[in-house]
Scaffold this motif. Structure first.
Motif, PDB file in Angstrom:
ATOM      1  N   UNK A   2       0.830  -1.192   0.000  1.00 11.67           N
ATOM      2  CA  UNK A   2       0.000   0.000   0.000  1.00 11.67           C
ATOM      3  C   UNK A   2       0.874   1.255   0.000  1.00 11.67           C
ATOM      4  N   UNK A   3       0.249   2.381  -0.317  1.00  6.70           N
ATOM      5  CA  UNK A   3       0.952   3.661  -0.398  1.00  6.70           C
ATOM      6  C   UNK A   3       1.667   3.994   0.913  1.00  6.70           C
ATOM      7  N   UNK A   4       0.994   3.786   2.037  1.00  7.10           N
ATOM      8  CA  UNK A   4       1.586   4.103   3.338  1.00  7.10           C
ATOM      9  C   UNK A   4       2.818   3.232   3.616  1.00  7.10           C
ATOM     10  N   UNK A   5       2.742   1.956   3.257  1.00  4.63           N
ATOM     11  CA  UNK A   5       3.888   1.057   3.436  1.00  4.63           C
ATOM     12  C   UNK A   5       5.070   1.508   2.579  1.00  4.63           C
ATOM     13  N   UNK A   6       4.764   1.935   1.364  1.00  2.00           N
ATOM     14  CA  UNK A   6       5.814   2.388   0.456  1.00  2.00           C
ATOM     15  C   UNK A   6       6.468   3.671   0.991  1.00  2.00           C
ATOM     16  N   UNK A   7       5.668   4.599   1.479  1.00  2.00           N
ATOM     17  CA  UNK A   7       6.205   5.827   2.066  1.00  2.00           C
ATOM     18  C   UNK A   7       7.122   5.479   3.234  1.00  2.00           C
ATOM     19  N   UNK A   8       6.694   4.554   4.070  1.00  2.00           N
ATOM     20  CA  UNK A   8       7.502   4.130   5.210  1.00  2.00           C
ATOM     21  C   UNK A   8       8.826   3.511   4.742  1.00  2.00           C
ATOM     22  N   UNK A   9       8.763   2.642   3.746  1.00  2.00           N
ATOM     23  CA  UNK A   9       9.971   1.994   3.219  1.00  2.00           C
ATOM     24  C   UNK A   9      10.956   3.022   2.675  1.00  2.00           C
ATOM     25  N   UNK A  10      10.463   3.952   1.872  1.00  2.00           N
ATOM     26  CA  UNK A  10      11.339   4.971   1.284  1.00  2.00           C
ATOM     27  C   UNK A  10      11.908   5.882   2.368  1.00  2.00           C
ATOM     28  N   UNK A  11      11.087   6.252   3.339  1.00  2.00           N
ATOM     29  CA  UNK A  11      11.567   7.083   4.441  1.00  2.00           C
ATOM     30  C   UNK A  11      12.712   6.397   5.179  1.00  2.00           C
ATOM     31  N   UNK A  12      12.590   5.092   5.368  1.00  2.00           N
ATOM     32  CA  UNK A  12      13.642   4.321   6.037  1.00  2.00           C
ATOM     33  C   UNK A  12      14.942   4.303   5.237  1.00  2.00           C
ATOM     34  N   UNK A  13      14.848   4.365   3.916  1.00  2.00           N
ATOM     35  CA  UNK A  13      16.025   4.225   3.054  1.00  2.00           C
ATOM     36  C   UNK A  13      16.697   5.552   2.702  1.00  2.00           C
ATOM     37  N   UNK A  14      16.092   6.659   3.038  1.00  2.00           N
ATOM     38  CA  UNK A  14      16.626   7.959   2.612  1.00  2.00           C
ATOM     39  C   UNK A  14      18.054   8.207   3.103  1.00  2.00           C
ATOM     40  N   UNK A  15      18.311   7.944   4.349  1.00  2.00           N
ATOM     41  CA  UNK A  15      19.654   8.184   4.883  1.00  2.00           C
ATOM     42  C   UNK A  15      20.672   7.263   4.206  1.00  2.00           C
ATOM     43  N   UNK A  16      20.312   6.006   4.007  1.00  2.00           N
ATOM     44  CA  UNK A  16      21.225   5.058   3.361  1.00  2.00           C
ATOM     45  C   UNK A  16      21.542   5.464   1.929  1.00  2.00           C
ATOM     46  N   UNK A  17      20.529   5.903   1.199  1.00  2.00           N
ATOM     47  CA  UNK A  17      20.749   6.342  -0.181  1.00  2.00           C
ATOM     48  C   UNK A  17      21.571   7.628  -0.196  1.00  2.00           C
ATOM     49  N   UNK A  18      21.292   8.530   0.728  1.00  2.00           N
ATOM     50  CA  UNK A  18      22.083   9.767   0.812  1.00  2.00           C
ATOM     51  C   UNK A  18      23.554   9.432   1.037  1.00  2.00           C
ATOM     52  N   UNK A  19      23.819   8.496   1.930  1.00  2.00           N
ATOM     53  CA  UNK A  19      25.188   8.063   2.209  1.00  2.00           C
ATOM     54  C   UNK A  19      25.790   7.362   0.994  1.00  2.00           C
TER      55      UNK A  19
END
Length: 166
Positions: A2-19
């Motif tokens: 679902x959209x909310x799950x996807x938002x949560x997943x991407x939010x979790x990965x933002x710092x890792x992708x930034x790094x």
């Protein structure tokens, strides 16, 4: 997913992708068009990114190996799947599902695959063009039958599918 799950997943990965991309918080917040304070809140998991930020993030970092491996598909395609209904017309050419996909069903020149990470479904033709994406297996099987029937009728009439003319 679902959209909310996807938002949560991407939010979790933002710092890792930034790094992964070797960006500072200042640079990443500038790229995404959000404040540094907001980015810090997202990275510390005090809040989640909004949908607009998630869409921008997926579009800007769609080649991130970390992001692709977290989703199991092109991030932009995944955003489109969540954001709108599939209209059943052929989309871009895929790589055929050699890594993140398992074959579920075959009908004529079409095959139904399921993503091993997100569990969503897609239909590819014999040339690896994507015709359908959905989280619903029954809907996907129904579309697979429709595509097979239309393809058979057009081939019998000598029309062809109309997108592969050279």
């Amino acid at each position: 997913m679902e959209k909310e799950e996807f938002i949560n997943l991407i939010s979790e990965k933002m710092k890792l992708v930034r790094t992964e991309q070797s960006f500072s918080q200042d640079k990443m917040s500038e790229i995404l068009g959000i404040s540094k304070k907001t980015l810090v809140q997202i990275e510390k998991r005090r809040t989640e990114a909004n949908w607009t930020t998630v869409v921008a993030f997926c579009a800007l970092f769609n080649h991130s190996q970390l992001l692709i491996s977290s989703i199991g598909d092109n991030p932009v395609d995944f955003v489109q799947l969540i954001a709108s209904k599939n209209d059943g017309t052929p989309k871009e050419k895929t790589m055929g599902g050699k890594v993140w996909w398992k074959e579920i069903e075959y009908r004529g020149d079409f095959r139904l695959q399921q993503n091993l990470i997100s569990n969503h479904y897609r239909i590819l033709d014999q040339y690896d063009y994507r015709w359908h994406s959905s989280f619903n297996k029954e809907e996907s099987l129904s579309r697979l039958n429709e595509l097979q029937a239309v393809g058979t009728i057009e081939i019998d009439k000598g029309i062809g599918m109309g997108i592969y003319e050279e």
